[in-house]
Structures are given as structure tokens and as C-alpha cells.
Enzyme design. Structure first.
Site, PDB file in Angstrom:
ATOM      1  CG  MET A  30      -1.893  -1.194   1.159  1.00  0.00           C
ATOM      2  SD  MET A  30      -3.449  -0.892   1.999  1.00  0.00           S
ATOM      3  CE  MET A  30      -2.888  -0.615   3.645  1.00  0.00           C
ATOM      4  CB  ALA A  32       3.814   4.594   3.300  1.00  0.00           C
ATOM      5  N   GLY A  36      11.267  -2.779   5.444  1.00  0.00           N
ATOM      6  CA  GLY A  36      10.555  -4.058   5.479  1.00  0.00           C
ATOM      7  C   GLY A  36      10.062  -4.449   4.084  1.00  0.00           C
ATOM      8  CG  HIS A  37       7.037  -2.169   2.093  1.00  0.00           C
ATOM      9  ND1 HIS A  37       6.922  -1.040   2.876  1.00  0.00           N
ATOM     10  CD2 HIS A  37       5.821  -2.768   2.118  1.00  0.00           C
ATOM     11  CE1 HIS A  37       5.686  -0.966   3.334  1.00  0.00           C
ATOM     12  NE2 HIS A  37       5.002  -1.994   2.907  1.00  0.00           N
ATOM     13  CD  GLN A  61      -6.052  -3.413   2.896  1.00  0.00           C
ATOM     14  OE1 GLN A  61      -5.950  -3.870   1.769  1.00  0.00           O
ATOM     15  NE2 GLN A  61      -5.117  -3.598   3.819  1.00  0.00           N
ATOM     16  CG  ASP A 150       0.286  -6.945   8.225  1.00  0.00           C
ATOM     17  OD1 ASP A 150      -0.510  -6.245   8.848  1.00  0.00           O
ATOM     18  OD2 ASP A 150       1.299  -6.492   7.659  1.00  0.00           O
ATOM     19  CD  GLN A 153      -2.219  -8.443   4.895  1.00  0.00           C
ATOM     20  OE1 GLN A 153      -2.997  -7.500   4.974  1.00  0.00           O
ATOM     21  NE2 GLN A 153      -0.961  -8.283   4.509  1.00  0.00           N
ATOM     22  CB  SER A 186       3.172   2.295   6.110  1.00  0.00           C
ATOM     23  OG  SER A 186       3.723   1.369   5.213  1.00  0.00           O
TER      24      SER A 186
END
Ligand code: PAF
Length: 286
Positions: A30, A32, A36-37, A61, A150, A153, A186
Site C-alpha cells: 500500500m 509508504a 521491510g518492503h 480494507q 501481518d 493477514q 508504514s
């Protein structure tokens, strides 16, 4: 790095990238973007011949419109970071592309999504499951990579992939943490530097409970002490702090492997989630 904004450009761009059948890892985000991304992109490069990312703040969401409005949006910096990390293609869908006029389908997962985030953010996992199904079907990667921060998730997404037979290998990647232990998110950008330092109490509390349980301590009092420690510090609210079966997300009152500690708590008006694995210490000689 190819930047795709039109849906009509996506299929030919993916086909050209994959050529005669190269593997492709997708990292849905998403935006930002933080370290980690970027670790997920690096993992994608290890796992597949090519890596694609999506950047889409998915309105479906967010159960709280204020949360959606506040969600950080940093497109220019995100694109620069993805390029530097070696991402081959990024798709920035618009809400109209994913949810055109008349869109009426909802992907809803029973069981694993019912508790915890599902209870505190009604509709959240339907939004996640629906968008992830759409992204996987549009990009058709061989692998898709999601952060373990997550945890619930990830369990929901695994269920969706398996139940719908999408044919994508779903991979989890360990949570990347700041030097003080705070899980990268984020949402951390919404905290002041002081709050960010104090937010490290969340992973500290989880680690303390994990140690107690691993050493054979009683579960409920350990969870109660950790909750009290958070509330006596800077955290204003603890939505849940629980020991769960790591696959079904069902609560555990006694240690039983595989297990996970999961938590959601609010500091400075920002709701953070975190989780950690717990492994029983080996009982040597018994
Ligand atoms: O974890 C996230 O960033 C989002 O929930 C995801 C998986 C990209 C779906 O919007």
C-alpha cells in the site's frame, strides 16, 4: 523499472517480462515503503527471475474513513525505492481499475479471519482478501510475498489462494525491525520520534511473555502482566494480546506448538500490530 498505470498495459508488460515462462514474484503493497518492503523485494529477487510490486491504498480494507485519509502516501519516494531495490515492474492501479462501476464481488474467509483483527476491524479482511485475489489474478505471478508482521493477514491470504486455486506460491517473510525492536510499519511514520521510541515496549512485552511461556510458565498470567506493562507505559489501549495456534489463529490457554503471540495496541492514537513465534525450550534429559 516499468511503471504501469493503465490496466491495458499490464498484461503485455508482464508477458514481455516473463518471456518463455520465467518466474515472477509479486510484492503487493500500500506504498509508504520502508526497509521491510524492500526486504520483500530482495526476497522476490532471490526466489524468482523477476520481481513486480503493486502500490495501492485499498479503500475496501479500511473500516475507518479517518484511518484511510491519514494513511501515508509517498508515491515519488516509493518509486525511487523500488527502482533502487531492483524491482522490474510496478503497477499503480486506481480504485476504478480494480473496482469498476457495478463491482459487487466480495471475497470473505471464514474461520481464520473471524477473531483479532477481524473482530476489531470489521470488514478489513474481506477487503484484503478481495484486493489480493484481484491483484494475483491480474498479474498472475508464480510467487507472491507478504511480510509476517501481518501474521493473520498472511493466514487469510494463504486460505484465499488455496480455496480459489489461484496457483501462486504464497511466501511469508520475517518481520523487519528497527534497532529498538519496533516492527517496521508504514504507520510508524505517524508517530513522533519519542512515541516511536516508547512503542518498542510492544515487542519487548511480547518477547518477555514468549520467554516465560517457552520456559514452561503459565500463559494467562504472563499475558495479563504484559498487557498491564503496556498500559502502564505510553500505550492507551490494548485490543488484544494473545497466544494462538499459528495456523488456525485459535486462542491457546496452554502452550502447544506451533504457537504465536499476537498483539494490537494503540500509542499516540496510532494502532500498531506485532507478533512473535514461541518455541518451547528443549527439556534436556526428559
Ligand atoms: O499488507 C498490506 O500492505 C496490504 O494489506 C496488502 C496485502 C497490500 C493488500 O492491500
Amino acid at each position: 523499472m516499468q511503471i504501469i498505470r493503465e490496466l491495458s498495459e499490464l498484461e503485455p508488460a508482464v508477458a514481455a517480462l516473463r518471456g518463455a515462462g520465467d518466474t515472477l514474484a509479486l510484492v503487493p503493497t500500500m506504498g509508504a515503503l520502508h526497509a521491510g518492503h524492500l526486504a520483500l523485494i530482495a526476497e522476490g529477487r532471490r526466489r524468482a527471475a523477476h520481481v513486480a510490486a503493486t502500490v495501492f491504498v485499498n479503500p475496501l480494507q479500511f473500516n475507518d474513513p479517518g484511518d484511510l485519509a491519514r494513511y501515508p502516501r509517498t508515491e515519488e519516494a516509493d518509486l525511487a525505492r523500488l527502482k533502487k531495490a531492483g524491482c522490474d515492474l510496478v503497477w499503480l492501479p486506481t480504485p476504478d481499475q480494480l473496482y469498476p462501476q457495478g463491482f459487487a464481488t466480495n471475497v470473505s474467509v471464514r474461520g481464520v479471519s473471524d477473531r483479532w483483527e477481524g473482530e476489531h476491524r470489521p470488514g478489513h479482511f474481506d477487503g484484503v482478501a478481495t484486493v489480493v485475489a484481484k491483484l494475483l489474478l491480474a498479474v498472475r505471478p508464480t510467487h507472491a510475498i507478504f511480510g509476517e508482521k501481518d501474521w493473520q493477514q498472511l493466514a487469510v491470504i494463504r486460505r484465499v489462494e488455496e480455496d480459489l486455486g489461484i496457483g501462486v506460491a504464497i511466501l511469508g517473510y520475517p518481520t523487519v525491525r528497527e534497532a529498538n525492536g519496533l516492527a517496521m510499519s508504514s504507520r510508524n511514520a505517524l508517530l513522533s520520534p519519542e512515541q516511536r521510541a516508547k512503542a518498542a515496549a510492544l515487542p519487548t512485552a511480547l518477547r518477555a511473555v514468549g520467554k516465560e511461556i517457552a520456559a514452561g510458565g503459565a500463559v494467562t498470567p504472563a499475558l495479563q502482566r504484559a498487557r498491564a506493562a503496556l498500559l502502564s507505559g505510553e500505550f492507551s489501549k490494548v485490543d488484544y494480546l494473545a497466544l494462538v495456534d499459528s495456523r488456525s489463529l485459535e486462542p491457546l490457554e496452554k502452550a502447544g506448538e506451533p504457537m504465536r503471540l499476537i498483539a494490537a495496541a494503540t500509542i499516540g492514537g496510532v494502532r500498531l500490530i506485532d507478533n512473535m513465534a514461541v518455541t518451547l525450550e528443549q527439556q534436556v534429559g526428559r
